[in-house]
Scaffold this motif. Structure first.
Motif, mmCIF file in Angstrom:
data_model
loop_
_atom_site.group_PDB
_atom_site.id
_atom_site.type_symbol
_atom_site.label_atom_id
_atom_site.label_comp_id
_atom_site.label_asym_id
_atom_site.label_seq_id
_atom_site.Cartn_x
_atom_site.Cartn_y
_atom_site.Cartn_z
ATOM 1 N N ASN A 65 0.813 -1.218 0.000
ATOM 2 C CA ASN A 65 0.000 0.000 0.000
ATOM 3 C C ASN A 65 0.849 1.272 0.000
ATOM 4 O OD1 ASN A 65 -2.954 -0.856 0.284
ATOM 5 N ND2 ASN A 65 -1.973 -2.082 1.869
ATOM 6 N N LEU A 66 2.114 1.149 0.381
ATOM 7 C CA LEU A 66 3.004 2.309 0.322
ATOM 8 C C LEU A 66 3.194 2.788 -1.114
ATOM 9 C CD1 LEU A 66 5.823 1.351 2.867
ATOM 10 C CD2 LEU A 66 3.747 2.659 3.270
ATOM 11 N N GLY A 67 2.904 1.904 -2.056
ATOM 12 C CA GLY A 67 3.019 2.274 -3.464
ATOM 13 C C GLY A 67 2.110 3.425 -3.852
ATOM 14 N N ILE A 68 1.048 3.641 -3.074
ATOM 15 C CA ILE A 68 0.140 4.767 -3.332
ATOM 16 C C ILE A 68 0.917 6.081 -3.329
ATOM 17 C CG2 ILE A 68 -1.826 6.061 -2.403
ATOM 18 C CD1 ILE A 68 -2.824 3.412 -1.207
ATOM 19 N N PHE A 69 1.925 6.163 -2.464
ATOM 20 C CA PHE A 69 2.741 7.369 -2.370
ATOM 21 C C PHE A 69 4.043 7.238 -3.162
ATOM 22 C CE2 PHE A 69 0.157 7.121 1.457
ATOM 23 C CZ PHE A 69 -0.364 8.401 1.561
ATOM 24 N N VAL A 70 4.625 6.040 -3.134
ATOM 25 C CA VAL A 70 5.956 5.850 -3.710
ATOM 26 C C VAL A 70 5.944 5.933 -5.232
ATOM 27 C CG1 VAL A 70 7.808 4.151 -4.043
ATOM 28 C CG2 VAL A 70 6.842 4.535 -1.764
ATOM 29 N N MET A 71 4.966 5.305 -5.866
ATOM 30 C CA MET A 71 4.951 5.261 -7.331
ATOM 31 C C MET A 71 4.843 6.647 -7.971
ATOM 32 S SD MET A 71 5.605 2.216 -8.029
ATOM 33 C CE MET A 71 5.493 0.530 -7.420
ATOM 34 N N PRO A 72 3.968 7.529 -7.487
ATOM 35 C CA PRO A 72 3.946 8.882 -8.067
ATOM 36 C C PRO A 72 5.263 9.631 -7.869
ATOM 37 C CG PRO A 72 1.915 8.454 -6.867
ATOM 38 C CD PRO A 72 2.845 7.324 -6.551
ATOM 39 N N ILE A 73 5.902 9.432 -6.707
ATOM 40 C CA ILE A 73 7.195 10.077 -6.463
ATOM 41 C C ILE A 73 8.227 9.579 -7.467
ATOM 42 C CG2 ILE A 73 9.111 10.262 -4.825
ATOM 43 C CD1 ILE A 73 7.035 10.155 -2.576
ATOM 44 N N ALA A 74 8.227 8.272 -7.710
ATOM 45 C CA ALA A 74 9.166 7.692 -8.676
ATOM 46 C C ALA A 74 8.904 8.240 -10.078
ATOM 47 C CB ALA A 74 9.050 6.170 -8.671
ATOM 48 N N ALA A 75 7.628 8.383 -10.436
ATOM 49 C CA ALA A 75 7.281 8.913 -11.759
ATOM 50 C C ALA A 75 7.766 10.355 -11.913
ATOM 51 C CB ALA A 75 5.771 8.834 -11.967
ATOM 52 N N ILE A 76 7.600 11.149 -10.864
ATOM 53 C CA ILE A 76 8.073 12.541 -10.900
ATOM 54 C C ILE A 76 9.590 12.583 -11.033
ATOM 55 C CG2 ILE A 76 8.300 14.656 -9.531
ATOM 56 C CD1 ILE A 76 5.525 13.986 -8.336
#
Length: 239
Positions: A65-76
């Motif tokens: 569920n941490l991916g909710i925050f981590v994935m957008p950060i990685a994309a940015i």
């Protein structure tokens, strides 16, 4: 099996994304003049490491569920790396000691980033449970006690890695307190003290909840300032 398939598919897509991210990222990092650790390259490398750690951890622990925050950060981070080219070469052949220092530091930063996201998620979950409105994605989270245990596991491992990063820095760098490294070293030591105090408070007094959140985010901010604060000033402001 019905609920496991989407999760397995999501993890598979995540690992595929990590692989696809690695190829152009490697090309941006490696150059004839040396290892390019410009601020956006470094940011992307840490984001890549964070995502990889998250995916690997998700194989055995309920942290996806941490991916909710981590994935957008990685994309940015990927966007910034490819949109804005910054240059900071680590010239020459990196010694094995310096390579170890860099890798351990990256792992420490990445784990503390995950811990900070976990702390925020834990605070949101705790708030919703106290308000007796655990709706939305809160229902999909593991029990509060499990979330809290995972948080302190991340902090403990991150603390060990940060300790090793500091020790390897003192061992393999000529002078950790020279002009360009002094503030980074001092802030890293402060962050080490913050996280060490948090772990001691957890062990001695059972710190949790809001106190754990404040200490975790405080240590994270200091640690990020130690690295990215320096790079922002040197590469983006002073140019």
């Amino acid at each position: 099996m019905g609920s496991g398939l989407p999760r397995s598919l999501a993890l598979g897509l995540g690992f595929l994304g990590i692989l696809l991210h690695a190829i152009p990222h490697y090309q941006n990092l490696m150059a004839a003049a040396g290892f390019n650790m410009g601020i956006f390259n470094a940011m992307s490398l840490i984001a890549w490491t964070i995502t990889l750690l998250l995916l690997i951890s998700s194989l055995t622990k309920p942290v996806e569920n941490l991916g909710i925050f981590v994935m957008p950060i990685a994309a940015i981070a990927i966007f910034l790396e490819n949109r804005y080219q910054t240059v900071h070469f680590l010239s020459g052949q990196l010694s094995s000691g310096l390579t170890i220092h860099i890798l351990v530091s990256m792992l420490a930063y990445s784990l503390f980033t995950l811990a900070s996201v976990q702390a925020v998620l834990l605070a949101i979950q705790d708030h919703h449970l106290r308000q007796r409105h655990p709706g939305g994605f809160i229902r999909a989270l593991p029990p509060l006690q499990t979330m809290e245990s995972l948080l302190f596991e991340m902090i403990a491992v991150g603390f060990v890695l940060l300790s090793l990063a500091l020790l390897s820095g003192f061992a393999f760098l000529e002078n950790m307190f020279q002009q360009q490294l002094a503030h980074k070293t001092i802030l890293s030591i402060i962050a080490w003290l913050v996280f060490g105090t948090l772990l001691w408070g957890r062990y001695r007094f059972g710190w949790r909840g809001q106190k754990a959140l404040i200490w975790t985010l405080s240590g994270f901010v200091v640690l990020m300032l130690a690295y990215f604060g320096t790079k922002v000033v040197l590469e983006l402001i002073l140019g």
